[in-house]
Scaffold this active site. Structure first.
Site, PDB file in Angstrom:
ATOM      1  N   ASP A  13       0.818  -1.225   0.000  1.00 56.03           N
ATOM      2  CA  ASP A  13       0.000   0.000   0.000  1.00 56.03           C
ATOM      3  C   ASP A  13       0.845   1.266   0.000  1.00 56.03           C
ATOM      4  O   ASP A  13       0.435   2.299   0.534  1.00 56.03           O
ATOM      5  CB  ASP A  13      -0.951   0.040   1.218  1.00 56.03           C
ATOM      6  N   HIS A  41      -4.738  -1.498  -6.597  1.00 52.32           N
ATOM      7  CA  HIS A  41      -4.245  -0.169  -6.907  1.00 52.32           C
ATOM      8  C   HIS A  41      -5.426   0.730  -7.179  1.00 52.32           C
ATOM      9  O   HIS A  41      -6.290   0.385  -7.971  1.00 52.32           O
ATOM     10  CB  HIS A  41      -3.409  -0.188  -8.195  1.00 52.32           C
TER      11      HIS A  41
HETATM   12  P1  IMP Z   1      -2.562 -12.824   1.620  1.00 52.98           P
HETATM   13  O1  IMP Z   1      -1.604 -12.244   0.642  1.00 52.98           O
HETATM   14  O2  IMP Z   1      -4.014 -12.542   1.282  1.00 52.98           O
HETATM   15  O3  IMP Z   1      -2.300 -14.266   1.898  1.00 52.98           O
HETATM   16  O4  IMP Z   1      -2.331 -12.065   3.027  1.00 52.98           O
HETATM   17  C1  IMP Z   1      -1.121 -12.206   3.757  1.00 52.98           C
HETATM   18  C2  IMP Z   1      -0.726 -10.892   4.417  1.00 52.98           C
HETATM   19  O5  IMP Z   1      -0.303  -9.976   3.411  1.00 52.98           O
HETATM   20  C3  IMP Z   1      -1.847 -10.182   5.165  1.00 52.98           C
HETATM   21  O6  IMP Z   1      -1.306  -9.483   6.271  1.00 52.98           O
HETATM   22  C4  IMP Z   1      -2.382  -9.190   4.152  1.00 52.98           C
HETATM   23  O7  IMP Z   1      -3.033  -8.101   4.749  1.00 52.98           O
HETATM   24  C5  IMP Z   1      -1.076  -8.782   3.498  1.00 52.98           C
HETATM   25  N1  IMP Z   1      -1.224  -8.260   2.142  1.00 52.98           N
HETATM   26  C6  IMP Z   1      -1.368  -8.968   1.010  1.00 52.98           C
HETATM   27  N2  IMP Z   1      -1.431  -8.143  -0.050  1.00 52.98           N
HETATM   28  C7  IMP Z   1      -1.306  -6.898   0.411  1.00 52.98           C
HETATM   29  C8  IMP Z   1      -1.249  -5.597  -0.226  1.00 52.98           C
HETATM   30  O8  IMP Z   1      -1.305  -5.441  -1.446  1.00 52.98           O
HETATM   31  N3  IMP Z   1      -1.126  -4.550   0.620  1.00 52.98           N
HETATM   32  C9  IMP Z   1      -1.000  -4.693   1.950  1.00 52.98           C
HETATM   33  N4  IMP Z   1      -1.021  -5.862   2.573  1.00 52.98           N
HETATM   34  C10 IMP Z   1      -1.180  -6.970   1.809  1.00 52.98           C
END
Ligand code: IMP
Length: 431
Positions: A13, A41
């Site tokens: 982010d 995005h």
């Molecule tokens: P997952 O990628 O859905 O398995 O989530 C794993 C961790 O990565 C969690 O803490 C999510 O909030 C974080 N996360 C995954 N993608 C993003 C992103 O694009 N921005 C911020 N956090 C992310």
């Protein structure tokens, strides 16, 4: 070889979408190489906000070809609805503008269900995933039972592979989590529809990218998430399931490392994190609240409020080293206006020892206490500033200190969501 990799330097982010969208205007190709629709995005052009999760942020530039590389995991339902949405708004009229790699893995309904069921079971220990099935899909890729885009076009093989995958994964879904099983026929029916939708876009994108690089075209590799969410180099286990560092371009786009010429890291002027896991500079007070409100810190994918805190130079310095960042884009500097004092974490106190890198151990990192340096804030709004020399002196000192602490030159500063709310110090393809 004018290739540029854009990679997040924190926990995601960081504002990569805006920066990619800006540079896509000067790029021939924009390619994603990892992650899936856990990323998001928000692109702001005039009054129009477009949120993309899978399609590269370059899509709003008609002359730019967008690539979804083999390292991305694709939820075809999401991809098809993004294509529809963009086409409705007049973008993506030519199918050749979007190329999807045949070797990319597919997220299946069971992956989403396993992701959610597992998080529910973990309760207080949950990772805080986005619930999009990303982790379970990468698990099946590594377990060699995954399904890939190319399999969509061979229905018999698709069915055979899906049957094998469901045979194993339904056991987990039903017996471990007590959910109903996923039906094979339904999956085959649903994915046959996606096959037809995605067929015009599917190709060998590694070959396409190699040709583009060889022809001297400007190729931009768009990273998702941030370095601290990298499966190897992040704050494990509170990470995502893919590699995020620059090296992932090699495997996730099929491009040899020597073809990467420049790396631009993106960092906010403060820090945010969504999901669980340690966050040493987190602010549970009014300042944290102010950053969340002024910075509009709510997830583009899940809408969750983001945890907010001071700039952590240890994290960004580590990210810069891991990815070989040749420049840093500092976003949301405007959000800090009005804070009388600003803090930057320059190191951690780990059980009485000064530590200047991110500790590997989850418990060690959770107990790390930031060692802060305090800087003067500024009261002026920055939204109208377009040149570095027009920033208030305190803001220039803040940026200069970040450059020193991360050993990386700041080449761009963002002072608002709009394309023009940007201070460009150097051409990122040339830094
Ligand atoms: P997952 O990628 O859905 O398995 O989530 C794993 C961790 O990565 C969690 O803490 C999510 O909030 C974080 N996360 C995954 N993608 C993003 C992103 O694009 N921005 C911020 N956090 C992310």
């Amino acid at each position: 070889m004018p290739t540029l990799v854009i990679v997040g330097a924190q926990w995601g982010d960081e504002g990569k979408g805006k920066v990619v969208d800006l540079f896509a205007a000067h790029a021939d190709v924009v390619a994603r190489f990892q992650g899936g629709n856990n990323a998001g995005h928000t692109l702001v052009v005039g009054n129009e906000r477009t949120v993309v999760h899978l399609i590269p942020a370059g899509v709003l530039h008609r002359q730019t070809t967008c690539v979804i590389g083999n390292g991305v995991v694709i939820d075809p339902a999401v991809l098809c609805s993004e294509i529809d949405e963009l086409q409705k708004r007049g973008y993506l009229q030519d199918p050749a503008q979007l190329r999807i790699d045949e070797r990319a893995h597919l997220i299946l309904p069971i992956h989403r269900q396993l992701d959610i069921a597992r998080e529910e079971r973990l309760g207080a220990h949950k990772i805080g995933t986005t619930g999009r099935g990303i982790g379970p899909c990468y698990e099946d890729k590594m377990a060699r039972r995954g399904l890939r885009v190319v399999d969509l076009f061979d229905p018999e093989y698709f069915r055979e592979r899906a049957a094998r995958l469901l045979e194993e994964r339904n056991v987990e879904l039903t017996q471990v989590y007590g959910w109903p099983p996923v039906d094979l026929d339904e999956v085959c029916r649903e994915y046959a529809v996606y096959a037809e939708r995605l067929r015009p876009h599917a190709t060998d994108t590694a070959l396409y990218l190699a040709e583009q690089v060889a022809a001297g075209r400007r190729v931009l590799f768009e990273g998702a998430h941030g370095t601290m969410l990298d499966i190897d180099h992040g704050t494990y286990p509170f990470v995502t399931s893919s590699n995020i560092v620059t090296g992932a371009v090699g495997t996730g786009a099929g491009i040899p490392p020597r073809c990467v010429s420049r790396v631009l890291g993106i960092s906010k002027a403060y820090t945010t994190r969504v999901g669980g896991g340690p966050f040493p500079t987190e602010l549970d007070d009014e300042t944290g609240q102010k950053l969340r409100e002024v910075g509009d810190e709510f997830g583009a994918t899940t809408g969750r409020p983001r945890r907010c805190g001071w700039f952590d130079a240890v994290v960004v310095r580590q990210a810069a080293r891991l990815s070989g960042m040749s420049g840093l884009a500092l976003t949301k500097l405007d959000v800090l206006s009005g804070l009388p004092k600003l803090k930057i974490a320059v190191a951690y106190d780990c059980q009485g020892t000064r530590v200047e890198t991110v500790p590997a151990g989850a418990r060690a990192f959770a107990s790390a206490r930031p060692i802060y340096e305090e800087l003067e804030g500024w009261s002026e709004g920055l939204g109208q500033v377009r040149r570095f020399e027009d920033l208030p002196a305190a803001a220039r000192r803040y940026v200069a200190r970040i450059e020193e602490l991360t050993s990386t030159p700041v080449t761009l500063i963002s002072v608002g969501a709009e394309r023009e709310e940007t201070i460009l110090l150097r051409d990122p393809f040339l830094i």
